[in-house]
Design a protein around this motif. Sequence first.
Motif, short mmCIF file in Angstrom:
data_model
loop_
_atom_site.label_atom_id
_atom_site.label_comp_id
_atom_site.label_asym_id
_atom_site.label_seq_id
_atom_site.Cartn_x
_atom_site.Cartn_y
_atom_site.Cartn_z
N ALA A 51 4.90 13.13 2.25
CA ALA A 51 5.52 13.38 3.55
C ALA A 51 4.54 13.01 4.66
N LEU A 52 5.09 12.68 5.82
CA LEU A 52 4.24 12.28 6.95
C LEU A 52 3.22 13.37 7.32
N GLY A 53 3.69 14.60 7.28
CA GLY A 53 2.80 15.72 7.62
C GLY A 53 1.62 15.81 6.66
N THR A 54 1.89 15.56 5.38
CA THR A 54 0.82 15.62 4.38
C THR A 54 -0.17 14.48 4.60
N VAL A 55 0.38 13.32 4.94
CA VAL A 55 -0.50 12.17 5.21
C VAL A 55 -1.42 12.50 6.39
N LYS A 56 -0.82 13.02 7.46
CA LYS A 56 -1.57 13.34 8.67
C LYS A 56 -2.67 14.37 8.37
N SER A 57 -2.29 15.39 7.60
CA SER A 57 -3.22 16.46 7.30
C SER A 57 -4.37 15.97 6.41
N ARG A 58 -4.03 15.23 5.36
CA ARG A 58 -5.08 14.77 4.45
C ARG A 58 -6.01 13.77 5.12
N LEU A 59 -5.43 12.96 5.97
CA LEU A 59 -6.25 11.96 6.66
C LEU A 59 -7.26 12.64 7.57
N SER A 60 -6.80 13.66 8.32
CA SER A 60 -7.73 14.33 9.23
C SER A 60 -8.81 15.08 8.46
N ARG A 61 -8.42 15.65 7.31
CA ARG A 61 -9.43 16.36 6.50
C ARG A 61 -10.48 15.39 5.96
N ALA A 62 -9.99 14.25 5.51
CA ALA A 62 -10.92 13.25 4.96
C ALA A 62 -11.86 12.74 6.05
N ARG A 63 -11.30 12.45 7.22
CA ARG A 63 -12.14 11.98 8.32
C ARG A 63 -13.14 13.06 8.75
N GLY A 64 -12.67 14.29 8.75
CA GLY A 64 -13.56 15.40 9.09
C GLY A 64 -14.75 15.46 8.14
N ARG A 65 -14.47 15.27 6.85
CA ARG A 65 -15.56 15.30 5.87
C ARG A 65 -16.52 14.13 6.11
N LEU A 66 -15.97 12.99 6.41
CA LEU A 66 -16.82 11.81 6.66
C LEU A 66 -17.60 11.97 7.97
#
Lengths: 282, 176
Positions: free
Chosen positions: B140-155
């Motif tokens: 889902a779009l929401g999951t994409v948005k959430s996972r992307l921000s978490r991944a970027r946050g980690r990076l």
Amino acid sequence: MNRWQRRDLEAPSTPLERLEERLSAYLDGELTDAERSAVEVELAADAETRETLDDLRLVRSALALLDEGVRAPRSFAITAPAVRSGGGSPVLMRRLELFMRGSAAAAALFFVVAVMNQPTLMAPVASNDMATGTFAQAESAPVETLRAAATDDPAVTPMFAPDAMQPASAPARAMPAAPPTAGGEPGEGGVMGTAADGGLGGDAGALDAPKGNDVVPQPDADLMNTMLTPETATAPAQPGTFRDSDSSQGVGGVAPALATLAVLLAILSALTAWSRREESGR
Amino acid sequence: MRFQDPLYGLTLRMLGSPQAAEDATQEALIRAWQRIDTFRGGSFKSWLFTIAANQARDELRRRARRPSTSLSAHADDPEMPDIDLPDTDPLPEAQAEQAELRAALEAALKTLPDDWREIVVLSDVHGMDYREISEVTGLALGTVKSRLSRARGRLREVIRGSRELHEAAERLGDRR
């Protein structure tokens, strides 16, 4: 971790994570107008928010350049054989090759075991040819001659006696001038069929065997007439009746079949390996 | 072939091994060829990436079922290609900082969960938008948005650490 726990983990839980999600979506242009305005107000008011945005922007631009040095190590242009085989990937080809090698080894092993257990399996069976030859000779005789012989000529009679009709494999069985002599014991002499002879086995032998001092049975003329009608005399032998090659020596074909299988699989395996090497060399 | 480099790049990032990436790319292209009649228009790139990502995910699932080395174990893999960021800044200091950042990002990417890494690679390395990523991953779009921000946050944490390290080194140099 189950699905729901994972969902909780993914949802932003801290203010920083929520900020990062907003800023991340802002960078990607995925916010509504209202959300974007709110973020811009926040950015104007807070230096830490601006710094976070700068960091995220840096991550994004650094990642964008990350794969510029990555090149495929070879051309992945699909060749016709790879498509035809429905999955000619190196992995599948390698598995197929291993499978064929294993099968060839197993077939070779079974071949060795079969030969060691029964070394005669590979030897030619001369008696079969003799018996078959005798019957083939009988088959080729004209029907009228055969009929006459069955009823009149005692010299030819033994060939068409029930014994001669049996698919016996012993050489003595094939000799027309070897009727059992009077006084012979049941089971004695080359005329007797035994289970070891193959063919019809014990029952046929019992049918053939003259009992004690019995006179040699003469073939019944009506029965022979029935048997030697043109249809039956010229028709090919029925399976399991007259052809000695159809007798119970089926296992004799296993060893050569295994050897052939082993060789074929080894050749296929070599071809697959060659094909795979050619494919990867391109 | 136009898409082979990005497809190989995606599978390499997802799988971490050049050999596995090569196999997955080849398999994906064969599947694409065989199922070309299922392409219903739209973005051909997304369609190809969907097949390649599925292929890589299958391989990751196979790995998860059998014991094997983790993705981070490939960090010192001599077979792993040396992926260099292009040097756009001629200053040696900036080059050093960039090289440091690149190495840190490479290492950090490998520590991300597989599904986060897939999304951040699709988004930031291959330039896909949320809808395309949703199409490729089936999320889902929401999951994409959430996972992307978490991944970027980690990076981002990695970048901050790298920057702080660099600043500390500069300060140390100024004192001398």
